[in-house]
Design a protein around this motif. Structure first.
Motif, mmCIF file in Angstrom:
data_model
loop_
_atom_site.group_PDB
_atom_site.id
_atom_site.type_symbol
_atom_site.label_atom_id
_atom_site.label_comp_id
_atom_site.label_asym_id
_atom_site.label_seq_id
_atom_site.Cartn_x
_atom_site.Cartn_y
_atom_site.Cartn_z
ATOM 1 N N SER A 99 10.001 12.472 7.837
ATOM 2 C CA SER A 99 10.089 13.677 8.655
ATOM 3 C C SER A 99 11.319 13.653 9.554
ATOM 4 N N GLY A 100 11.891 12.489 9.770
ATOM 5 C CA GLY A 100 13.149 12.392 10.489
ATOM 6 C C GLY A 100 14.333 12.393 9.547
ATOM 7 N N TYR A 101 14.280 11.515 8.549
ATOM 8 C CA TYR A 101 15.420 11.375 7.637
ATOM 9 C C TYR A 101 15.703 12.650 6.849
ATOM 10 N N GLU A 102 14.671 13.262 6.296
ATOM 11 C CA GLU A 102 14.903 14.419 5.427
ATOM 12 C C GLU A 102 15.493 15.600 6.187
ATOM 13 N N VAL A 103 15.219 15.684 7.495
ATOM 14 C CA VAL A 103 15.773 16.767 8.300
ATOM 15 C C VAL A 103 17.196 16.449 8.744
ATOM 16 N N LEU A 146 0.826 -1.213 0.000
ATOM 17 C CA LEU A 146 0.000 0.000 0.000
ATOM 18 C C LEU A 146 0.856 1.258 0.000
ATOM 19 N N ALA A 147 2.005 1.216 0.668
ATOM 20 C CA ALA A 147 2.900 2.379 0.688
ATOM 21 C C ALA A 147 3.389 2.690 -0.717
ATOM 22 N N ARG A 148 3.668 1.666 -1.485
ATOM 23 C CA ARG A 148 4.139 1.880 -2.858
ATOM 24 C C ARG A 148 3.030 2.455 -3.734
ATOM 25 N N TYR A 177 17.470 5.260 5.410
ATOM 26 C CA TYR A 177 16.152 4.742 5.787
ATOM 27 C C TYR A 177 16.274 3.284 6.208
ATOM 28 N N LEU A 178 15.375 2.863 7.098
ATOM 29 C CA LEU A 178 15.273 1.455 7.466
ATOM 30 C C LEU A 178 14.283 0.778 6.526
ATOM 31 N N PRO A 179 14.689 -0.273 5.811
ATOM 32 C CA PRO A 179 13.744 -0.981 4.931
ATOM 33 C C PRO A 179 12.593 -1.595 5.724
ATOM 34 N N VAL A 236 9.392 5.449 0.195
ATOM 35 C CA VAL A 236 9.653 4.331 -0.722
ATOM 36 C C VAL A 236 10.941 4.573 -1.503
ATOM 37 N N GLY A 237 11.114 5.796 -1.996
ATOM 38 C CA GLY A 237 12.332 6.112 -2.743
ATOM 39 C C GLY A 237 13.569 6.049 -1.874
ATOM 40 N N GLY A 238 13.445 6.500 -0.635
ATOM 41 C CA GLY A 238 14.586 6.472 0.279
ATOM 42 C C GLY A 238 14.990 5.065 0.642
ATOM 43 N N GLN A 239 13.993 4.191 0.887
ATOM 44 C CA GLN A 239 14.308 2.805 1.198
ATOM 45 C C GLN A 239 15.001 2.105 0.033
#
Length: 406
Positions: A86-90, A13-15, A102-104, A28-31
């Motif tokens: 919101s964590g990774y991008e900052v 569903l995320a994809r 990112y954590l897969p 999704v792109g980050g993972q």
């Protein structure tokens, strides 16, 4: 089987959602880049400590421990993972970690591939992170795994009779470093004794922030020695309460740092003001001195701005729940917020120590502010109790370091 099915459906569903939603697309792109990052950046033979934070708030909790380890044990590498954009991008460029990614999704094949590439020698999961396949695999590989600044409540699934099998995921933790006695008792009730009460590492973090607080010449010029009321992370219901008071009290200056910085919300705030204002991004040393209200229309300043106030109001208490209270309390000023604070232990304890106050409506806010602004002893005492509360609960990072073997 049920857990793995749920994770598989969630990932699918995320994809799909990523086709329409920017945040999901970032996830999704980050993972998809994670394994490439690990192949490129992991140094063969280096020993890595893995810290996982769901989002930005958990990162801030884990940060003091990461930075203490880095200072005292530079021989280790730090791997930092996020689940939320919101964590990774900052914090993707955070210099306190050697690798940030990112954590897969928690699917067995991805878990094994992640751990094969990262090969951490120790893992730290901050607060609420309980990914079953990651924890199972870490345990099977004999990698010490710690739950840091965790807090447990009766309504969590681990303490329900129907979820006894899922509660076994907790067996994978080497040790739990919990925030309070209640969490220790709950874990003991289902057979876990590998628990230490160390408190919340967030208190260490806000003390770090206070020590590194930025000098803000524009804010200092705006204040000009006058009593200043700071509203942090405010929402419309909060602003409907404190702006009328501010309009009627010219002896008080107001700084508003709204939670949502959008032109529509800023226009709503401006429409309610009856005294001169200036937006921070448009402020100069000249016009800021003429303003009675300073609107913070950018990010990254609030934790430093609190140092310029005599009273802080924390938003969110008329919605889903209040925002960060301790980053204001650390400056030794009284804290005010709305009625929805019961999920936040620090807010409850701040009220108990009389360093914070909860209000239900405009009348209660007006009565409280009248007293704070006319009774200097009450104002000073309330602020001192707020600051003492934060200071008395610091030191969790040192306690954790004292119990793990590096």
């Amino acid at each position: 089987m049920i857990y793995n099915l749920v994770i598989a459906i969630y990932a699918f569903l995320a994809r799909i959602y990523a086709l329409f939603n920017k945040k999901a697309a970032l996830l999704v792109g980050g993972q998809a880049q994670t394994f490439g990052i690990l192949r490129k950046q992991v140094v063969p033979g280096k020993r890595y400590l893995w810290f996982h934070a769901a989002s930005l708030g958990e990162f801030e909790q884990g940060r003091p421990l990461m930075e203490k380890i880095r200072a005292q044990h530079p021989e280790y590498g730090i791997l930092l993972t996020f689940f939320s954009p919101s964590g990774y991008e900052v914090r993707k460029n955070y210099q306190g970690a050697d690798i940030v990614c990112y954590l897969p999704f928690d699917r067995r094949g991805l878990v094994r591939q992640f751990l094969d590439l990262a090969h951490p020698c120790m893992a730290f999961f901050i607060k609420y992170e309980f990914w079953k396949n990651y924890l199972d695999e870490l345990h099977q590989r004999g990698i010490p795994t710690y739950s840091v600044s965790s807090i447990f409540r009766e309504n969590q699934v681990f303490f329900k009779g129907y979820a006894k099998n899922y509660a076994k995921v907790l067996n994978n933790f080497t040790h739990f470093f919990v925030q309070n006695e209640k969490s220790r008792r709950l874990l003991a009730g289902i057979g876990f004794q590998n628990v230490s009460i160390v408190g919340d590492t967030r208190f260490d973090r806000v003390l770090q922030i206070r020590e590194a607080a930025k000098d803000l010449p524009l804010v200092e010029a705006f204040k000009g020695g006058q009593t200043t009321f700071i509203a942090g992370s405010s929402w419309q219901p909060d602003e409907d309460l404190f702006i009328p008071y501010f309009n009627a009290h010219p002896e008080v200056k107001l700084i508003i740092a709204p939670h949502v910085i959008g032109e529509d919300h800023l226009a709503e705030i401006i429409g309610k003001l009856k005294r001169p204002y200036v937006r921070y991004t448009q402020a100069t040393m000249e016009n800021v001195r003429e303003a009675s209200c300073l609107i913070i229309d950018c990010f990254g300043l609030l934790s430093s701005i609190y140092r310029y106030g005599e009273i802080a109001y924390i938003g969110g208490g008329f919605g889903v729940g209040i925002h960060n209270t301790v980053e204001a309390a650390v400056y030794g000023i009284p804290v005010i917020f709305g009625p929805k604070y019961q999920k936040f232990m620090e807010a409850i304890q701040l009220i108990e120590t009389k360093g914070a106050f909860s209000i239900q409506n405009e009348e209660e806010l007006r009565t409280l502010l009248d007293r704070l602004l006319t009774d200097a002893t009450f104002l000073k005492q309330s602020g001192r109790q707020a600051g003492d509360y934060v200071l008395s609960r610091s030191g969790a990072s040192d306690k954790i370091l004292g119990e793990i073997t590096l």
